[in-house]
Motif scaffolding. Structure first.
Motif, PDB file in Angstrom:
ATOM      1  N   ASP A  16       0.848  -1.165  -0.180  1.00  0.00           N
ATOM      2  CA  ASP A  16      -0.244  -0.019  -0.135  1.00  0.00           C
ATOM      3  C   ASP A  16       1.062   1.284  -0.031  1.00  0.00           C
ATOM      4  OD1 ASP A  16       0.016  -1.070   3.037  1.00  0.00           O
ATOM      5  OD2 ASP A  16       0.182   1.065   2.929  1.00  0.00           O
ATOM      6  N   SER A  17       0.327   2.287  -0.235  1.00  0.00           N
ATOM      7  CA  SER A  17       1.024   3.650  -0.229  1.00  0.00           C
ATOM      8  C   SER A  17       2.027   3.671   0.987  1.00  0.00           C
ATOM      9  CB  SER A  17       0.251   4.830  -0.904  1.00  0.00           C
ATOM     10  OG  SER A  17      -0.840   4.843   0.444  1.00  0.00           O
ATOM     11  N   GLY A  18       1.386   3.274   2.021  1.00  0.00           N
ATOM     12  CA  GLY A  18       2.214   3.746   3.315  1.00  0.00           C
ATOM     13  C   GLY A  18       3.299   2.979   3.362  1.00  0.00           C
ATOM     14  N   ALA A  19       3.330   1.711   2.966  1.00  0.00           N
ATOM     15  CA  ALA A  19       4.413   0.628   3.127  1.00  0.00           C
ATOM     16  C   ALA A  19       5.344   0.827   1.799  1.00  0.00           C
ATOM     17  CB  ALA A  19       3.947  -0.559   3.396  1.00  0.00           C
ATOM     18  N   ALA A  38       8.698  -1.352   0.887  1.00  0.00           N
ATOM     19  CA  ALA A  38       8.593  -2.350   0.147  1.00  0.00           C
ATOM     20  C   ALA A  38      10.035  -2.027  -0.793  1.00  0.00           C
ATOM     21  CB  ALA A  38       7.245  -2.350  -0.807  1.00  0.00           C
ATOM     22  N   SER A  39      10.087  -0.667  -1.210  1.00  0.00           N
ATOM     23  CA  SER A  39      11.178  -0.543  -2.306  1.00  0.00           C
ATOM     24  C   SER A  39      12.534  -1.071  -1.418  1.00  0.00           C
ATOM     25  CB  SER A  39      11.369   0.949  -2.383  1.00  0.00           C
ATOM     26  OG  SER A  39      10.016   1.419  -2.953  1.00  0.00           O
ATOM     27  N   GLU A  40      12.514  -0.610  -0.108  1.00  0.00           N
ATOM     28  CA  GLU A  40      13.749  -1.129   0.510  1.00  0.00           C
ATOM     29  C   GLU A  40      14.040  -2.584   0.327  1.00  0.00           C
ATOM     30  OE1 GLU A  40      15.507   2.461   3.415  1.00  0.00           O
ATOM     31  OE2 GLU A  40      15.111   0.383   4.206  1.00  0.00           O
ATOM     32  N   ALA A  41      12.962  -3.352   0.822  1.00  0.00           N
ATOM     33  CA  ALA A  41      13.122  -4.833   0.813  1.00  0.00           C
ATOM     34  C   ALA A  41      13.350  -5.297  -0.497  1.00  0.00           C
ATOM     35  CB  ALA A  41      11.752  -5.291   1.135  1.00  0.00           C
ATOM     36  N   GLU A  42      12.954  -4.681  -1.608  1.00  0.00           N
ATOM     37  CA  GLU A  42      13.308  -4.922  -2.950  1.00  0.00           C
ATOM     38  C   GLU A  42      14.580  -4.968  -3.180  1.00  0.00           C
ATOM     39  OE1 GLU A  42      10.263  -4.943  -6.272  1.00  0.00           O
ATOM     40  OE2 GLU A  42      11.689  -3.507  -7.128  1.00  0.00           O
ATOM     41  N   ALA A  43      15.104  -3.695  -2.845  1.00  0.00           N
ATOM     42  CA  ALA A  43      16.431  -3.370  -3.062  1.00  0.00           C
ATOM     43  C   ALA A  43      17.452  -4.153  -2.505  1.00  0.00           C
ATOM     44  CB  ALA A  43      16.808  -2.006  -2.596  1.00  0.00           C
ATOM     45  N   ARG A  54      19.975 -17.570  -5.224  1.00  0.00           N
ATOM     46  CA  ARG A  54      18.913 -17.963  -6.291  1.00  0.00           C
ATOM     47  C   ARG A  54      17.676 -17.757  -5.438  1.00  0.00           C
ATOM     48  NH1 ARG A  54      20.752 -22.012  -9.877  1.00  0.00           N
ATOM     49  NH2 ARG A  54      19.121 -23.565  -9.418  1.00  0.00           N
ATOM     50  N   ASP A  55      17.605 -17.988  -4.079  1.00  0.00           N
ATOM     51  CA  ASP A  55      16.545 -17.677  -3.432  1.00  0.00           C
ATOM     52  C   ASP A  55      15.930 -16.307  -3.406  1.00  0.00           C
ATOM     53  OD1 ASP A  55      17.931 -19.565  -0.260  1.00  0.00           O
ATOM     54  OD2 ASP A  55      17.102 -20.062  -2.416  1.00  0.00           O
ATOM     55  N   ALA A  56      16.771 -15.309  -3.432  1.00  0.00           N
ATOM     56  CA  ALA A  56      16.422 -14.015  -3.559  1.00  0.00           C
ATOM     57  C   ALA A  56      15.687 -13.535  -5.010  1.00  0.00           C
ATOM     58  CB  ALA A  56      17.457 -13.041  -3.425  1.00  0.00           C
ATOM     59  N   TRP A  57      16.286 -14.264  -6.096  1.00  0.00           N
ATOM     60  CA  TRP A  57      15.728 -14.267  -7.334  1.00  0.00           C
ATOM     61  C   TRP A  57      14.568 -14.858  -7.508  1.00  0.00           C
ATOM     62  CZ3 TRP A  57      16.924 -11.145 -11.016  1.00  0.00           C
ATOM     63  CH2 TRP A  57      16.212 -11.281 -12.110  1.00  0.00           C
ATOM     64  N   ALA A  58      14.224 -16.018  -6.823  1.00  0.00           N
ATOM     65  CA  ALA A  58      12.978 -16.767  -6.863  1.00  0.00           C
ATOM     66  C   ALA A  58      11.954 -15.660  -6.214  1.00  0.00           C
ATOM     67  CB  ALA A  58      12.980 -17.932  -6.137  1.00  0.00           C
ATOM     68  N   ARG A  59      12.378 -15.239  -5.159  1.00  0.00           N
ATOM     69  CA  ARG A  59      11.320 -14.284  -4.462  1.00  0.00           C
ATOM     70  C   ARG A  59      10.876 -12.820  -5.331  1.00  0.00           C
ATOM     71  NH1 ARG A  59       9.697 -13.405   0.984  1.00  0.00           N
ATOM     72  NH2 ARG A  59       7.791 -12.271   0.665  1.00  0.00           N
ATOM     73  N   LEU A  60      12.024 -12.405  -6.103  1.00  0.00           N
ATOM     74  CA  LEU A  60      11.668 -11.314  -6.888  1.00  0.00           C
ATOM     75  C   LEU A  60      10.946 -11.892  -8.177  1.00  0.00           C
ATOM     76  CD1 LEU A  60      15.145  -9.827  -7.100  1.00  0.00           C
ATOM     77  CD2 LEU A  60      13.288  -8.708  -6.419  1.00  0.00           C
ATOM     78  N   TYR A  61      11.078 -12.949  -8.576  1.00  0.00           N
ATOM     79  CA  TYR A  61      10.081 -13.670  -9.637  1.00  0.00           C
ATOM     80  C   TYR A  61       8.841 -13.908  -9.254  1.00  0.00           C
ATOM     81  CZ  TYR A  61       8.210 -17.658 -12.177  1.00  0.00           C
ATOM     82  OH  TYR A  61       7.335 -18.466 -12.891  1.00  0.00           O
ATOM     83  N   GLN A  62       8.452 -14.068  -7.957  1.00  0.00           N
ATOM     84  CA  GLN A  62       6.963 -14.176  -7.501  1.00  0.00           C
ATOM     85  C   GLN A  62       6.816 -13.021  -7.576  1.00  0.00           C
ATOM     86  OE1 GLN A  62       5.042 -16.801  -6.207  1.00  0.00           O
ATOM     87  NE2 GLN A  62       6.550 -18.221  -6.882  1.00  0.00           N
ATOM     88  N   GLN A  63       7.287 -11.849  -7.029  1.00  0.00           N
ATOM     89  CA  GLN A  63       6.477 -10.458  -6.903  1.00  0.00           C
ATOM     90  C   GLN A  63       6.291  -9.734  -8.323  1.00  0.00           C
ATOM     91  OE1 GLN A  63       9.493  -8.398  -4.531  1.00  0.00           O
ATOM     92  NE2 GLN A  63       9.001  -9.501  -2.447  1.00  0.00           N
ATOM     93  N   HIS A  64       7.098 -10.177  -9.347  1.00  0.00           N
ATOM     94  CA  HIS A  64       6.998  -9.568 -10.467  1.00  0.00           C
ATOM     95  C   HIS A  64       6.462 -10.149 -11.733  1.00  0.00           C
ATOM     96  CE1 HIS A  64       9.053  -5.964  -8.814  1.00  0.00           C
ATOM     97  NE2 HIS A  64       9.936  -6.677  -8.040  1.00  0.00           N
ATOM     98  N   ALA A  66      18.050   1.999 -12.592  1.00  0.00           N
ATOM     99  CA  ALA A  66      16.754   2.071 -13.057  1.00  0.00           C
ATOM    100  C   ALA A  66      15.811   0.998 -12.033  1.00  0.00           C
ATOM    101  CB  ALA A  66      16.320   1.323 -14.293  1.00  0.00           C
ATOM    102  N   ARG A  67      14.561   1.050 -12.030  1.00  0.00           N
ATOM    103  CA  ARG A  67      13.943   0.292 -11.142  1.00  0.00           C
ATOM    104  C   ARG A  67      14.012  -1.169 -11.849  1.00  0.00           C
ATOM    105  NH1 ARG A  67       8.608   2.505 -12.539  1.00  0.00           N
ATOM    106  NH2 ARG A  67       7.709   0.412 -11.761  1.00  0.00           N
ATOM    107  N   PHE A  68      13.947  -2.138 -10.865  1.00  0.00           N
ATOM    108  CA  PHE A  68      13.893  -3.568 -11.386  1.00  0.00           C
ATOM    109  C   PHE A  68      12.883  -3.820 -12.281  1.00  0.00           C
ATOM    110  CE2 PHE A  68      15.010  -7.895 -10.833  1.00  0.00           C
ATOM    111  CZ  PHE A  68      13.936  -8.453 -11.036  1.00  0.00           C
ATOM    112  N   THR A  69      11.896  -3.355 -12.085  1.00  0.00           N
ATOM    113  CA  THR A  69      10.744  -3.744 -13.064  1.00  0.00           C
ATOM    114  C   THR A  69      11.119  -3.089 -14.322  1.00  0.00           C
ATOM    115  OG1 THR A  69       9.181  -3.510 -11.204  1.00  0.00           O
ATOM    116  CG2 THR A  69       8.274  -3.659 -13.510  1.00  0.00           C
ATOM    117  N   THR A  70      11.414  -2.152 -14.465  1.00  0.00           N
ATOM    118  CA  THR A  70      12.023  -1.529 -15.655  1.00  0.00           C
ATOM    119  C   THR A  70      12.838  -2.222 -16.318  1.00  0.00           C
ATOM    120  OG1 THR A  70      11.535   0.745 -14.529  1.00  0.00           O
ATOM    121  CG2 THR A  70      12.802   0.685 -16.781  1.00  0.00           C
ATOM    122  N   TRP A  71      14.031  -2.623 -15.794  1.00  0.00           N
ATOM    123  CA  TRP A  71      15.070  -3.545 -16.204  1.00  0.00           C
ATOM    124  C   TRP A  71      14.372  -4.821 -16.763  1.00  0.00           C
ATOM    125  CZ3 TRP A  71      17.515  -8.048 -14.122  1.00  0.00           C
ATOM    126  CH2 TRP A  71      18.861  -8.405 -14.458  1.00  0.00           C
TER     127      TRP A  71
END
Lengths: 216, 220
Positions: free
Chosen positions: B26-29, B33-38, B49-59, B99-104
């Motif tokens: 949500d907007s407040g968090a 969320a950005s820090e966690a993603e970073a 690989r675990d981190a990548w799997a998590r990014l995969y799930q999120q995006h 750039a943002r991860f999503t952009t990349w």
């Protein structure tokens, strides 16, 4: 250069409006249709990510895959005299080594079971096999355009036997159906679609297959 | 950073799964969320690989949408999404975080789609099963909106298959996905001026192709 400037350039061009207007209903339909399809997709879990194995295991995995693929090819060539009557070569065996080889990294998230599946989901194939599929596909298309329908069909058949769950296999089935249609082989069409549905019950041509089998 | 049991990675699994229950920042968090993603990205760049799997799930959803619009086939797009994330994993070390991860990842997805579309034999067979549909009388339009949308979508993508890939990309990103010019140009690796030219050419050619097939104009 700002975006507004670009918009003005386009808006001033009267000729640009006519194509845009003609395309608007199609664009709107595509957005509704694709977003609806994506919305339906979101009710299902995200499929597990199949990452390549890392480190020293790669060499062993590649060797294992190459050996298994070679064995599959030999069995395919020799045929039922070795494998037994009615036995199909299982191309999935080759790819299973790579797909499951995740070791201690623990990234291999277990596949979600699909309760409606009667047959096990085909396994992915390795890069070497993909290159073979591409070559076979190119060969099939070339023979087809040259009028050698039998030769094309033979290549496409090999793709279905070697390609696991790769999209080339689905396309090969669709091409085989088209070839059968060209040759007036209606029974063959039914057989192909049944075979396709067994392997890809929710494949991209599953609706066509079911419609064809229902006689629509 | 503890990533937890792998069961948590499949945040959308299980019979209780629904879009409403899916994790949404949500907007407040959003800052958290950005820090966690970073942090995940930093770990992924180191080969975690675990981190990548998590990014995969999120995006996954976002990249799937991007590819679905580019190729016009949701099931094919799902295969290509896997391919995009595998390629992203291999190239993670090169992601500088500017750039943002999503952009990349979207850029990688565009390249994956481009590679697929350039195989002409595949494009010609994309809608094999529906070839008979578009050859029937286009005035036979069903009353139901969904059927009409499906037919028009397939007709449009059939016409898109006749375009050079770079024109197709420009049209899809601008006219179908509604991407702002700067973002679309960045995604394609071209200037905004170049993008405007390509989009204009795409519209002109598409319009002509649809007219040639008996669609468009007063029929709509």
């Amino acid at each position: 250069m700002s975006d507004d400037h670009l918009r003005i350039v386009e808006d001033d061009d009267v000729d640009a409006e006519a194509p845009r207007l003609r395309l608007e209903p199609f664009a709107a339909s595509a957005q509704r249709y694709l977003d609806a399809e994506l919305g339906r997709r979101q009710t299902r879990p995200v499929p597990p990510l199949r990452l390549p194995a890392s480190g020293r295991r790669v060499a062993w995995a590649v060797a294992g895959v190459a050996l298994a693929a070679a064995a599959a090819l030999v069995l395919w060539i020799v045929g039922p005299t070795v494998a037994g009557e009615g036995t199909r070569v299982d191309p999935d065996q080759a790819s299973r080594v790579v797909a499951e080889d995740s070791g201690d990294d623990g990234v291999a998230v277990p596949r979600e079971p699909a309760p409606e599946r009667v047959h096990p989901r085909p396994e992915p194939v390795d890069e070497a096999t993909v290159e073979s599929l591409e070559a076979l596909d190119a060969e099939a298309q070339k023979l087809w355009h040259a009028g050698d329908l039998s030769g094309a069909a033979e290549r496409l058949r090999r793709i279905t036997e070697l390609g696991g769950d790769h999209r080339y296999v689905e396309l090969a089935y669709a091409d085989l159906v088209t070839l059968a249609r060209q040759r007036g082989q209606n029974d063959e069409i039914q057989t192909l679609w049944r075979e396709y549905l067994e392997r890809f019950p929710r494949g991209r041509f599953s609706r066509d297959a079911r419609a064809s089998l229902r006689g629509k | 950073m503890t990533l937890g049991e792998h069961r948590q990675w499949n945040v959308r699994s299980g019979i209780d799964d629904s879009p409403e229950e899916r994790e949404q920042p949500d907007s407040g968090a959003s800052h958290e969320a950005s820090e966690a993603e970073a942090q995940l990205v930093a770990l992924a760049r180191e080969g975690n690989r675990d981190a990548w799997a998590r990014l995969y799930q999120q995006h996954f959803d976002q990249i799937l949408r991007h590819l679905t619009y580019l190729v016009g086939d949701p099931q094919l797009a799902e295969d290509l999404t896997q391919e995009a994330f595998v390629r992203g994993y291999k190239a993670a070390a090169t992601f500088r975080g500017e750039a943002r991860f999503t952009t990349w990842m979207s850029r990688i997805a565009t390249n994956v789609a481009r590679r697929h579309l350039r195989r002409a034999s595949v494009r010609q067979r994309t809608w094999l099963g529906f070839a008979s549909l578009v050859r029937t009388n286009p005035e036979r339009v069903d009353i139901e909106q969904t059927y009409e949308d499906e037919v028009r979508t397939k007709v449009l993508y059939r016409a898109l298959d006749t375009l050079p890939v770079q024109l197709r990309e420009a049209f899809v990103l601008r006219d179908l996905m509604g991407m702002p010019p700067a973002e679309a140009a960045d995604n394609l690796g071209i200037t905004k001026g170049n993008l405007a030219v390509r989009a204009h050419r795409a519209r002109t050619q598409l319009s002509a192709e649809l007219a040639r097939r008996g669609w468009g104009g007063d029929r709509e």
